[in-house]
Scaffold this active site. Sequence first.
Site, PDB file in Angstrom:
ATOM      1  N   ASP A  58      39.086  15.852  31.901  1.00  0.00           N
ATOM      2  CA  ASP A  58      39.956  16.588  31.000  1.00  0.00           C
ATOM      3  C   ASP A  58      39.759  15.941  29.626  1.00  0.00           C
ATOM      4  O   ASP A  58      39.333  14.792  29.517  1.00  0.00           O
ATOM      5  CB  ASP A  58      41.420  16.543  31.455  1.00  0.00           C
TER       6      ASP A  58
HETATM    7  C1  BGC Z   1      43.857  20.548  28.847  1.00  0.00           C
HETATM    8  C2  BGC Z   1      42.785  21.303  29.605  1.00  0.00           C
HETATM    9  C3  BGC Z   1      41.880  22.003  28.624  1.00  0.00           C
HETATM   10  C4  BGC Z   1      41.296  20.982  27.667  1.00  0.00           C
HETATM   11  C5  BGC Z   1      40.386  21.573  26.620  1.00  0.00           C
HETATM   12  C6  BGC Z   1      43.288  19.637  27.788  1.00  0.00           C
HETATM   13  O1  BGC Z   1      44.282  19.099  26.993  1.00  0.00           O
HETATM   14  O2  BGC Z   1      44.618  19.770  29.752  1.00  0.00           O
HETATM   15  O3  BGC Z   1      43.367  22.222  30.490  1.00  0.00           O
HETATM   16  O4  BGC Z   1      40.887  22.695  29.292  1.00  0.00           O
HETATM   17  O5  BGC Z   1      42.362  20.324  26.979  1.00  0.00           O
HETATM   18  O6  BGC Z   1      41.114  22.300  25.709  1.00  0.00           O
END
Ligand code: BGC
Length: 755
Positions: free
Chosen positions: A229
């Site tokens: 993530d």
């Molecule tokens: C989120 C993800 C997301 C990623 C990219 C993170 O903060 O938890 O779900 O895909 O950011 O935006």
Amino acid sequence: MDIKQIISQMTLEEKASLLSGEDFWHTKSVERLGVPGVMVSDGPHGLRKQDLNADHLGINESIKAVCYPTASATAASFDRDVLRQVGEGIGDACQHEQVAVVLGPAVNIKRSPLCGRNFEYFSEDPYLAAELSTSFIKAVQEKNIGVSVKHFAANSQEHRRMASNSVVDERTLREIYYPAFESAVKEGKAWTVMCSYNRLNGEYASQHRGLLTDLLRGEWGFDGYVVSDWGAVSDRAKGVHAGLDLEMPSSGGVNDQLVVEAVKNGQLDEADVDLAVERILTVHQRYLENARPETQWDKDAQHEQARQLAAECMVLLKNEDNVLPLSAGEDIAVIGKFAVKPRFQGGGSSHINSFKTESLMDALAGMPGITYAQGYDIVTEEPDEALIAEAVETARKAKKAVIVAGLPDSFESEGYDRSHMRMPKCQVELIQRVADVNPNTIVVLYNGSPVEMPWLGSAKAVVEAYLGGQAVGGATKLVLFGDVNPCGRLPESFPIKLEDNPSYLTYGGEGNTAVYNEGVFVGYRYYDRKKMDVLFPFGYGLSYTSFQYSNLTLSANTIKDTDTLTVTVDVTNTGKVAGKEVVQLYVSDRESTVFRPVRELKGFEKIALLPGETKTVTFTLGKRAFAYWNVEINDWHVETGAFDIQICRSSRDVTLSKEVTVESTVQLPTHYTLDTLFMDIAKDPKAMAIIQPMLDAQQPDFGCETESETAKEAITPEMAMAMMQNSPLRSSISFGGGAAMRAELLKLLEILNKD
Ligand code: BGC
């Protein structure tokens, strides 16, 4: 491109560089060797492709796209085909925009109604979440676009999400928090998995080898790559060894350098680096070889589709006196800011820049008899007397009042959890005051998560529309006027109040420690076991028609746990209009040595029926439908015994039920010692037969023998039996047997443990 061959030509530095992003959304290339980078983008309710300023918080603009209903809504469809259609639409958008991987679906379990991202998640039920998200995954990937199923694992809160340690026992992980990921890998063949920010049982998911390698690859056979993530990496070298292939976004080269150093000083095997590079390039090659930028992305057509799909997701919660559907031409007061400015998606990384939106008032334009009043504001919770008074007057003059209410953006979003389950004060007061003057008040809710409904008794009808995507207004009209017969079902229980929720006492955790105390008793598994009243149960939803169930049949009365059971049931539309019914199958274990929920969803089918029409629905149940996770054998296990196959309208409403006996083919390992309780010996007839002669001969009294008359009265046969059952074998030495008994017991134990 021969990937292994190319990797063999790379320097360590080049390989390490490929293990993190070029920037926010792109992977790196190695021009020297003709290795291109690709783009990944958020979804999963549409495409959130950012071409200029990047962020993962939904702040900066992304390209114009189509916002489909969010997972909170599509889960309520209980319809795999709805998810297939959304997946195909997003797949086309990605092909058109040259995005290799869409970052979703988000399949975490709704442990508490408070989780800020519940609107992005599917359900409190692992089977429903798994079935629906897998359908989405297959559809996206059939377009040759990868998915990134997220957030792996046990990421059910936003509070301290980058530090929090989810402490969850193995059985609960296997039965509740893992199945959607397991299905994504085994059935969906997900190209990538995104690890979560949190720790799981002490270790960051981004460096958890047990999770990312042993389980994901070793047990489930995952052959794609794991991406972090955004910003989830703590110890990069440890992560590479654990199975975290790609770090996103870029760490400015810092972590790449740490990987190089770790290899040079022997902390990390270069083979681990090679493997991660190979996995990343293999997945990207799959996309690159099938890239079709000429794919049409017809946003207008997708908008129409989004409207239809949103309508299929809406849940009719109440419809007293059949106040719905409305008739065209009736005098209807439409009230609420959301009727002109709908809330249709959540905040954060999934925020789509919709190319257009359609409100209920847009959809009603030109229809005679419609009046409108704003009723409340969304920037404040406080009731505005002037707005309420105007709404009351508008409602008083109309035959029916439709209030469009719900949760404003500030109430639920990625990044923080809610602190309560209430709707804004101004809306609660508005509903009450409008209902006081108009007995036909209908409430439509736009929200991503359950809310308390203190006003429920005053409303004649309630439609839960969830966050229904950019065409939600048109969809609301379709349902209110009966052009679409409501056919959604709640993918989560609505507790009466927050305090009823099983995670209430510890949700969010103490400091960085979030203990999932309720274990497998999440959502309806808890409410049903406790026989607690809920506002609306899991699986609940009404229709403008009625359905009758009959002829439940099972293919056998007794099966082995290696067999499958075929279940059929007939469903008839007994009403006057066409409609869709969600046929739900639950399995209930009559008796178990482990604590189990009363019943668990193991099958569902949505069927369309014309008035008077009957269809037969068929389910096939395998071992998993009856099994629990046995921590001793580290496997799924079915205990021999009777199970009820229940066809239900919700987790609370069993319409038909039939019993089947399932026989286990697995002999659980047993090892008897002097500390083994008699009750455990008694369960094993073979063991009992061996012990019994000794017991008969020695007659140990377990401390129950007494001369005193009063004591004799106090010690009932039940109590004496319980004392015996709860005693270990060794107590027969203490209570009468002595040394001879010990010697004999040791001999018997040898015989017992031989088999
Ligand atoms: C989120 C993800 C997301 C990623 C990219 C993170 O903060 O938890 O779900 O895909 O950011 O935006």
